[in-house]
Write a protein that holds these residues in place. Structure first.
Motif, short mmCIF file in Angstrom:
data_model
loop_
_atom_site.label_atom_id
_atom_site.label_comp_id
_atom_site.label_asym_id
_atom_site.label_seq_id
_atom_site.Cartn_x
_atom_site.Cartn_y
_atom_site.Cartn_z
N TRP A 316 0.85 -0.90 -0.24
CA TRP A 316 0.15 -0.29 -0.49
C TRP A 316 1.42 1.12 0.12
CZ3 TRP A 316 -5.18 0.23 0.17
CH2 TRP A 316 -5.76 -0.90 0.08
N ALA A 317 0.17 2.15 -0.89
CA ALA A 317 1.52 3.33 -0.79
C ALA A 317 -0.24 4.41 -0.54
CB ALA A 317 1.95 3.80 -2.73
N LEU A 318 0.23 4.48 0.41
CA LEU A 318 -0.85 5.44 1.23
C LEU A 318 -0.13 6.90 1.45
CD1 LEU A 318 -4.19 5.62 2.57
CD2 LEU A 318 -2.14 4.67 4.83
N GLY A 322 -0.82 12.26 7.87
CA GLY A 322 -0.53 12.26 9.30
C GLY A 322 -0.72 10.49 9.83
N ARG A 323 -0.88 10.67 10.93
CA ARG A 323 -0.78 9.71 11.39
C ARG A 323 -2.29 8.92 11.67
NH1 ARG A 323 3.38 9.40 17.10
NH2 ARG A 323 1.82 10.73 17.27
N ALA A 324 -3.05 10.03 11.77
CA ALA A 324 -4.11 9.38 12.76
C ALA A 324 -4.62 8.86 11.07
CB ALA A 324 -5.21 10.00 12.84
N ILE A 325 -4.22 9.61 9.79
CA ILE A 325 -4.43 8.73 8.19
C ILE A 325 -4.10 7.03 8.17
CG2 ILE A 325 -4.57 9.54 5.97
CD1 ILE A 325 -5.35 12.30 6.81
N ILE A 326 -3.26 7.29 8.60
CA ILE A 326 -1.84 6.29 8.35
C ILE A 326 -2.83 5.03 9.07
CG2 ILE A 326 -0.05 4.94 8.10
CD1 ILE A 326 0.98 7.63 7.33
N ASP A 327 -2.71 5.47 10.50
CA ASP A 327 -3.49 4.04 11.86
C ASP A 327 -4.40 3.82 11.78
OD1 ASP A 327 -0.82 4.72 12.82
OD2 ASP A 327 -1.63 6.19 14.32
N GLY A 328 -6.07 4.90 10.56
CA GLY A 328 -7.09 4.43 10.50
C GLY A 328 -7.19 4.17 9.55
N ALA A 329 -6.24 3.57 8.27
CA ALA A 329 -6.61 2.82 7.31
C ALA A 329 -5.81 1.45 7.97
CB ALA A 329 -5.40 3.50 6.62
N GLN A 339 2.86 -4.18 4.70
CA GLN A 339 2.12 -3.49 3.51
C GLN A 339 2.43 -2.20 4.02
OE1 GLN A 339 -1.28 -5.46 4.70
NE2 GLN A 339 -1.53 -5.74 2.72
N LEU A 340 2.47 -1.20 5.09
CA LEU A 340 2.14 0.56 4.66
C LEU A 340 4.13 0.87 5.37
CD1 LEU A 340 -0.58 0.70 6.95
CD2 LEU A 340 -0.52 1.21 5.08
N GLN A 341 4.79 0.03 5.10
CA GLN A 341 6.71 0.53 5.45
C GLN A 341 6.99 1.55 4.86
OE1 GLN A 341 9.72 -2.51 4.86
NE2 GLN A 341 11.09 -1.27 5.23
N ALA A 356 2.79 15.31 -4.05
CA ALA A 356 3.94 14.60 -4.16
C ALA A 356 4.07 14.09 -3.25
CB ALA A 356 5.29 15.54 -4.06
N SER A 357 3.45 13.82 -2.36
CA SER A 357 3.63 13.04 -0.96
C SER A 357 3.55 11.15 -1.28
CB SER A 357 2.84 12.96 0.27
OG SER A 357 3.62 14.12 0.79
N VAL A 358 2.10 11.09 -2.28
CA VAL A 358 2.17 9.48 -2.60
C VAL A 358 2.96 9.02 -3.54
CG1 VAL A 358 0.83 10.09 -4.25
CG2 VAL A 358 0.11 7.57 -2.85
N LEU A 359 3.84 10.51 -4.45
CA LEU A 359 4.53 9.38 -6.09
C LEU A 359 5.76 9.22 -4.78
CD1 LEU A 359 3.46 11.74 -8.48
CD2 LEU A 359 2.62 9.89 -8.14
N ASN A 360 5.98 10.22 -3.83
CA ASN A 360 7.21 9.73 -3.33
C ASN A 360 7.26 8.31 -2.53
OD1 ASN A 360 7.54 13.17 -2.43
ND2 ASN A 360 8.45 12.32 -4.42
N VAL A 361 5.96 7.82 -1.94
CA VAL A 361 5.81 6.58 -1.35
C VAL A 361 6.08 5.66 -2.13
CG1 VAL A 361 4.57 5.08 -0.38
CG2 VAL A 361 4.35 7.95 0.79
N LEU A 362 5.32 6.09 -3.54
CA LEU A 362 5.44 4.85 -4.12
C LEU A 362 7.07 4.76 -5.23
CD1 LEU A 362 3.86 2.83 -6.66
CD2 LEU A 362 3.34 4.53 -7.42
N ASP A 363 7.49 6.01 -5.09
CA ASP A 363 9.31 5.30 -5.92
C ASP A 363 9.99 4.52 -4.33
OD1 ASP A 363 11.89 6.17 -6.61
OD2 ASP A 363 12.35 7.89 -6.32
#
Length: 398
Positions: A316-318, A322-329, A339-341, A356-363
């Motif tokens: 998952w490239a989430l 914010g931490r609450a968004i990541i923890d909630g998912a 999966q969220l590393q 830009a963030s989600v593309l940085n995560v995918l990269d």
């Protein structure tokens, strides 16, 4: 009934992330605040409390807290922020684009389309034209600049690129699309601090001042006609399915607009609650089509039949909003830390760089991933949700 036409083959052939040179921690932000603002004000106290509790260890920044905007007696005017972006932001974007072009083995003269996005600049002509000029792209390149999509923008440009490339495939024409996102949020910190200082309610300061950072990202997406006859072109991810949706009755929970003294983000405390419940239904909606395309490819290649796929089969490239968004998912979808590393690492070390963030995560994910299947998802004003399902082509090569 006529047989169903196969979907166009769409590949991400190059990816590039570019962060500015500075990494600034919560303590530095607190010292910076103390130089200009009344630390006894309830809004300032609350914002600094949030700053220490976000889980962000360092935020990427285009400038340190000791130069230019950070040393002026007054917060920079929006005209200054605009001028700065159209120099520093363009330079950062060009660096990300060069990385993506180099990996894709595509020369600037071969690019057929560009798609850009940002929410921290509103100039006309758009910054995408400046990027194209710096890259020496041909003047006839088909340009598009998205606006109004906020943090969802990284996947908004992927969706737009997919639709354009698919249309080109129907016309049997090549599409080599350079897409990019850039956000410079640090120059706007003074504005957020000024708002916090005048805030009379301790529970109402704008959390944006404690979350946002600076970054650019780019990718090259090609259709099958752009890759015909060249087996050397890298295939990083095959894009098989994507979607967009609005979460009902949430328009007031997230916005971003130009104020007289700078850009103002509005993010309510309810955003994580809405986003965590929107991800699963969209994934379930997109999964059958993705699964069928993967099965068709397996049958065509003589591979073993594919079993049913589920959430646990995907990395998952989430969007690290914010931490609450990541923890909630993670909680609702029962995602493992593996999966969220990549999402957690980008959030912890770079903060939230908006579009830009989600593309940085995918990269980042492609150097860590152990799975063939990948979900990328992000959220923006509206509230909107973007999602893309991709199949990794180079599994085990990093």
């Amino acid at each position: 009934m006529e047989p169903k036409s196969p979907a166009p083959a769409l590949y991400i052939t190059g990816l590039g992330s570019q962060y500015p040179p500075y990494l600034l921690g919560p303590e530095e932000f607190e010292k910076f605040t103390a130089r200009f603002y009344d630390m006894s004000r309830p809004g300032i106290k609350k914002l600094l409390q949030l700053n220490r509790s976000t889980g962000i260890e360092t935020r990427s920044a285009i400038q340190p807290y000791e130069t230019e905007f950070a040393t002026q007696p007054d917060a920079p005017a929006i005209s200054e922020i605009d001028q700065f972006f159209r120099q520093a932001g363009v330079d950062l974007t060009v660096q990300a684009c060069k990385k993506a072009l180099e990996e894709a083995q595509v020369a600037p003269r071969q690019i057929t389309h560009t798609i850009g996005v940002t929410c921290t600049n509103s100039g006309n002509p758009g910054y995408d034209l400046l990027v194209a000029r710096h890259l020496n792209l041909p003047p006839h390149v088909d340009r598009m600049l998205l606006h109004g999509v906020g943090c969802a923008g990284g996947l908004s440009i992927l969706r737009a690129a997919a639709q354009i490339a698919g249309g080109a495939s129907l016309r049997r024409k090549p599409a080599r699309i350079l897409a990019f996102a850039c956000e410079l949020c640090t120059p706007n910190l003074r504005h957020y601090l000024s708002l916090a200082e005048t805030c009379t309610e301790a529970d109402q300061p704008n959390i944006a001042g404690a979350l946002f950072s600076d970054a650019a990202a780019a990718f090259v997406l090609c259709n099958e006609y752009a890759m015909a006859g060249n087996e050397q072109v890298p295939r990083l991810f095959e894009l098989l399915e994507w979607g967009y949706d609005l979460i009902p009755n949430t328009i007031e929970h997230m916005s971003f607009y130009a104020d007289i003294d700078g850009y103002r983000a509005v993010i309510s405390r309810d955003v994580p609650e809405y986003t965590k419940h929107a991800i699963g239904p969209m994934f379930e909606r997109l999964l059958p089509s993705y699964e069928e395309q993967v099965k068709s490819q397996s049958r065509a290649g003589g591979s073993q039949p594919l079993g049913s796929l589920g959430i646990c089969d995907f990395d998952w490239a989430l969007h690290p909003g914010g931490r609450a968004i990541i923890d909630g998912a993670a909680q609702v979808l029962q995602l493992s830390e593996d999966q969220l590393q990549a999402t957690r690492e980008i959030y912890r070390t770079r903060g939230n760089s908006s579009s830009a963030s989600v593309l940085n995560v995918l990269d980042r994910l492609r150097s860590q991933s152990k799975k063939e299947h990948v979900v990328a998802t992000s959220f923006g004003p509206g509230l909107s949700i973007e999602m893309a399902l991709l199949r990794r082509c180079q599994l085990g090569e990093y």
